[in-house]
Design a protein around this motif. Structure first.
Motif, mmCIF file in Angstrom:
data_model
loop_
_atom_site.group_PDB
_atom_site.id
_atom_site.type_symbol
_atom_site.label_atom_id
_atom_site.label_comp_id
_atom_site.label_asym_id
_atom_site.label_seq_id
_atom_site.Cartn_x
_atom_site.Cartn_y
_atom_site.Cartn_z
ATOM 1 N N ASN A 1 16.584 -52.236 12.139
ATOM 2 C CA ASN A 1 16.453 -53.415 11.022
ATOM 3 C C ASN A 1 14.872 -53.760 11.189
ATOM 4 N N SER A 2 14.080 -52.912 11.446
ATOM 5 C CA SER A 2 12.826 -53.396 11.615
ATOM 6 C C SER A 2 11.963 -54.400 10.706
ATOM 7 N N GLU A 3 12.467 -53.960 9.148
ATOM 8 C CA GLU A 3 11.900 -54.595 8.194
ATOM 9 C C GLU A 3 12.247 -56.350 8.228
ATOM 10 N N TYR A 4 13.317 -56.470 9.168
ATOM 11 C CA TYR A 4 13.760 -58.119 9.302
ATOM 12 C C TYR A 4 13.154 -58.645 10.572
ATOM 13 N N ASP A 5 12.194 -58.085 11.186
ATOM 14 C CA ASP A 5 11.800 -58.432 12.396
ATOM 15 C C ASP A 5 11.464 -59.914 12.391
ATOM 16 N N SER B 1 17.151 -70.425 1.562
ATOM 17 C CA SER B 1 17.814 -70.640 2.821
ATOM 18 C C SER B 1 19.004 -69.486 3.551
ATOM 19 N N CYS B 2 19.655 -68.830 2.334
ATOM 20 C CA CYS B 2 20.769 -67.782 2.691
ATOM 21 C C CYS B 2 19.917 -66.492 2.820
ATOM 22 N N GLN B 3 18.840 -66.428 2.110
ATOM 23 C CA GLN B 3 18.084 -65.194 2.332
ATOM 24 C C GLN B 3 17.613 -64.913 3.566
ATOM 25 N N GLN B 4 16.941 -66.108 4.047
ATOM 26 C CA GLN B 4 16.339 -66.033 5.574
ATOM 27 C C GLN B 4 17.497 -65.981 6.604
ATOM 28 N N ALA B 5 18.655 -66.738 6.379
ATOM 29 C CA ALA B 5 19.491 -66.561 7.369
ATOM 30 C C ALA B 5 19.953 -65.181 7.512
ATOM 31 N N VAL B 6 20.247 -64.633 6.461
ATOM 32 C CA VAL B 6 20.672 -62.904 6.464
ATOM 33 C C VAL B 6 19.587 -62.100 7.130
ATOM 34 N N ARG B 7 18.350 -62.442 6.643
ATOM 35 C CA ARG B 7 17.263 -61.494 7.447
ATOM 36 C C ARG B 7 17.327 -61.762 8.847
ATOM 37 N N ASP B 8 17.293 -63.193 9.334
ATOM 38 C CA ASP B 8 17.334 -63.322 10.743
ATOM 39 C C ASP B 8 18.478 -62.531 11.566
ATOM 40 N N PHE B 9 19.665 -62.828 10.823
ATOM 41 C CA PHE B 9 20.969 -62.127 11.609
ATOM 42 C C PHE B 9 20.679 -60.582 11.668
ATOM 43 N N LEU B 10 20.105 -60.071 10.678
ATOM 44 C CA LEU B 10 19.862 -58.720 10.508
ATOM 45 C C LEU B 10 18.817 -58.165 11.380
ATOM 46 N N ASP C 1 31.490 -68.536 1.579
ATOM 47 C CA ASP C 1 31.112 -69.471 0.242
ATOM 48 C C ASP C 1 31.112 -71.012 0.780
ATOM 49 N N GLY C 2 30.585 -71.408 1.868
ATOM 50 C CA GLY C 2 30.318 -72.659 2.453
ATOM 51 C C GLY C 2 29.016 -73.224 1.974
ATOM 52 N N SER C 3 28.839 -74.169 3.041
ATOM 53 C CA SER C 3 27.494 -75.038 3.001
ATOM 54 C C SER C 3 26.338 -74.129 2.905
ATOM 55 N N GLN C 4 25.312 -74.436 1.853
ATOM 56 C CA GLN C 4 24.202 -73.490 1.561
ATOM 57 C C GLN C 4 22.915 -73.893 2.229
ATOM 58 N N ASP C 5 22.809 -74.649 3.500
ATOM 59 C CA ASP C 5 21.661 -74.663 4.247
ATOM 60 C C ASP C 5 21.457 -73.626 5.195
ATOM 61 N N TYR C 6 20.316 -73.607 5.929
ATOM 62 C CA TYR C 6 20.100 -72.093 6.673
ATOM 63 C C TYR C 6 20.865 -72.442 8.006
ATOM 64 N N ARG C 7 20.929 -73.522 8.371
ATOM 65 C CA ARG C 7 21.872 -73.593 9.765
ATOM 66 C C ARG C 7 23.291 -73.133 9.577
ATOM 67 N N SER C 8 23.874 -73.588 8.540
ATOM 68 C CA SER C 8 25.266 -73.268 8.255
ATOM 69 C C SER C 8 25.420 -71.877 8.150
ATOM 70 N N TYR C 9 24.578 -71.138 7.151
ATOM 71 C CA TYR C 9 24.550 -69.785 6.839
ATOM 72 C C TYR C 9 24.579 -69.235 7.901
ATOM 73 N N LEU C 10 23.294 -69.495 9.147
ATOM 74 C CA LEU C 10 23.268 -68.647 10.314
ATOM 75 C C LEU C 10 24.300 -68.802 11.310
ATOM 76 N N LEU C 11 24.927 -70.029 11.550
ATOM 77 C CA LEU C 11 25.971 -70.393 12.525
ATOM 78 C C LEU C 11 27.179 -69.615 12.107
ATOM 79 N N GLY C 12 27.351 -69.540 10.616
ATOM 80 C CA GLY C 12 28.540 -68.876 10.066
ATOM 81 C C GLY C 12 28.491 -67.502 10.352
ATOM 82 N N LEU C 13 27.369 -66.901 10.551
ATOM 83 C CA LEU C 13 27.130 -65.562 11.101
ATOM 84 C C LEU C 13 27.152 -65.170 12.386
ATOM 85 N N LEU C 14 26.444 -66.095 13.239
ATOM 86 C CA LEU C 14 26.174 -65.770 14.555
ATOM 87 C C LEU C 14 27.620 -65.927 15.265
#
Length: 293
Positions: free
Chosen positions: A225-229, A179-188, A145-158
């Protein structure tokens, strides 16, 4: 973490599951929401509480973005044998500099002080230090539930991959934002161990705070997760001619983020190709030169 138990028991803890009138059967979460200043709903509080209940031995609950403690309090209520790591540098929503004192007071009021280890750090610093300490405990439930920019979401997952339990839940809020939806898709797309279990990112936002829940299973060895390629073979010049200057800026920013993602996944040649294409658009883009280097 018993992901199957969590998924099976979650609907049973709510009245009117699946409807707009859905709410927890237990009254304690409504009480927390009125006692502690919070932006998460009682529904999410109940969800976190069940997730922590399903933790295995030597697993911990970890949350990024604690604010004044409502989420960690809800997660630990009636889970007296569980431990939480709470992380917040209070860089947002603390104009008066009072959040830490209120957090401490709230934890004491709910008799949870001894169960919560608080870290006044930014997300990246905390996750790196957690990894370097090589603790026997692993993160079984991770709530972002942190910063809501793409980079923060993605690094928080990776950054999770080496410190998360073999089976775990990843719960992300505010996923109504692109930003969150894209980060989650890229992580998946780049981690076959992860699957999307529950998606409340659009509907019933007030009930669920735009939550998405991912399951993590380190034994998954294939990518389904091909739909998220990731889309990396892009005709940049053709795309740019079709969008306005403001959209171009947004587009370039998104491509820089994709390059960053590919770098972290060690897909260097693909990242390099993105950055070279961006330089064809603007040879004076310092960020792109730095990332290319």
């Amino acid at each position: 973490m018993d992901n199957q138990k969590f998924q099976q028991e979650l609907p049973e803890l709510f009245n009117n599951w699946g409807e707009v009138s859905c709410h927890p059967k237990a009254n304690i979460f409504k009480s927390i929401s009125t006692t502690v200043n919070s932006m998460i709903s009682p529904n999410v509080m109940q969800l976190l509480n069940l997730a922590v209940f399903c933790l295995d031995e030597n697993e911990i609950y970890c949350e990024i973005g604690t604010f004044q403690g409502a989420s960690v309090i809800a997660a630990l209520i009636n889970n007296s044998d569980k431990i939480a790591y709470a992380v917040d540098n209070f860089s947002e929503l603390d104009t008066e500099g009072e959040n830490f004192d209120k957090l401490s007071s709230n934890l004491e009021a709910f008799n949870l002080t001894d169960q919560v280890f608080f870290f006044s750090q930014d997300t990246e610093e905390f996750l790196v230090e957690f990894k370097n300490q090589e603790l026997s405990e692993k993160i079984g439930v991770y709530f972002y539930d942190g910063s809501q920019d793409y980079r923060s979401y993605l690094l928080g997952l990776l950054a999770l991959k080496q410190i998360i339990s073999n089976q775990a839940l990843i719960i992300i809020t505010n996923c109504q934002w692109p930003s969150c939806q894209q980060a989650v898709r890229d992580f998946l797309a780049t981690n076959s161990q992860a699957r999307l279990m529950i998606d409340f990112n659009q509907s019933d936002y007030l009930l669920w705070n735009g939550v998405q829940i991912l399951t993590w299973d380190s034994q998954r060895e294939y990518n389904n997760n091909s739909e998220y390629d990731l889309t990396v073979n892009i005709d940049f010049h053709q795309a740019i001619t079709k969008i306005t200057e403001s959209e171009t800026k947004k587009y370039v920013g998104e491509m820089e983020s994709k390059g960053l993602l590919l770098f972290f996944e060690k897909r260097y040649s693909e990242a390099e190709r993105i950055y070279y294409n961006l330089l064809h658009l603007n040879k004076k883009n310092a960020n792109v030169w730095q990332n290319l280097g």
